[in-house]
Design an enzyme around this catalytic site. Sequence first.
Site, mmCIF file in Angstrom:
data_model
loop_
_atom_site.group_PDB
_atom_site.id
_atom_site.type_symbol
_atom_site.label_atom_id
_atom_site.label_comp_id
_atom_site.label_asym_id
_atom_site.label_seq_id
_atom_site.Cartn_x
_atom_site.Cartn_y
_atom_site.Cartn_z
ATOM 1 N N GLY A 1 0.907 -0.872 0.174
ATOM 2 C CA GLY A 1 0.015 -0.299 0.329
ATOM 3 C C GLY A 1 1.189 1.551 0.258
ATOM 4 C CG LEU A 2 -0.920 4.567 -1.285
ATOM 5 C CD1 LEU A 2 -2.031 5.971 -1.257
ATOM 6 C CD2 LEU A 2 0.547 4.687 -3.012
ATOM 7 C CB SER A 3 4.338 6.071 2.152
ATOM 8 O OG SER A 3 5.132 6.421 2.889
ATOM 9 C CB SER B 1 -2.042 2.495 3.808
ATOM 10 O OG SER B 1 -0.173 1.947 3.295
ATOM 11 N N GLY B 2 -0.244 2.474 6.523
ATOM 12 C CA GLY B 2 -0.770 1.819 7.481
ATOM 13 C C GLY B 2 -0.405 0.241 7.628
ATOM 14 C CE LYS B 3 3.679 0.119 2.866
ATOM 15 N NZ LYS B 3 2.998 1.096 2.904
ATOM 16 C CB SER B 4 5.256 -0.188 9.524
ATOM 17 O OG SER B 4 5.524 -0.544 8.303
ATOM 18 C CB SER C 1 5.741 -3.885 -2.907
ATOM 19 O OG SER C 1 4.664 -4.433 -1.840
#
Length: 200
Positions: free
Chosen positions: A35-37, A39-42, A109
């Site tokens: 997902g975008l920077s 977005s909450g991935k980490s 990614s």
Amino acid sequence: MRENNENIVWHESAVTKQERRTQNGHQSFILWFTGLSASGKSTVANALFHSLFQQGKQVYVLDGDNVRHGLNHDLGFNEGDRKENIRRIGEVSKLFIDSGQIVLTAFISPYRQDRNLVRNLVEEEEFLEVYVHCSLEECEKRDPKGLYKKARKQEITHFTGISAPYEKPENPEIVLDTEKNSIEECVEYLLNVLKQKQLI
């Protein structure tokens, strides 16, 4: 130029992947957060990591920024380097799967081809793509590292969503909407999916 690999022979492990899974009491697989920077991935990956760890699962997080401090410190952010970044992470993730662990990867990614490359490195049931959906507008509002602001000022080049593309997953196994749902709700949903798929 790469040296000839004809003298390199794969050495089989004395312990199989299935034996490690049996000892750990769960399957081993990749949850690939994309997902975008901002977005909450980490954030979601680490919250899930904590929950799984508390349950006694063998689990580890590979985070985009952290990996670039070591393994991928020699890579930039142009398209070629981004592809190599993901290729390396895919190979590392494959090792984690072989070790019987759950690996949570949090990487922008941006290219479908690169994510599919990783998917094809492992068995079909060992890769789950998690699209962390959040609008560009909301990501810019959050901007915890001030990167969008720098990108808008052209102080950062090749920034995903601004000066570089992001290719959304076409058929992700899981979609999380971090604009509408809290981190806790996202983690609960992920745990339910993993239980339904009998992965944990």
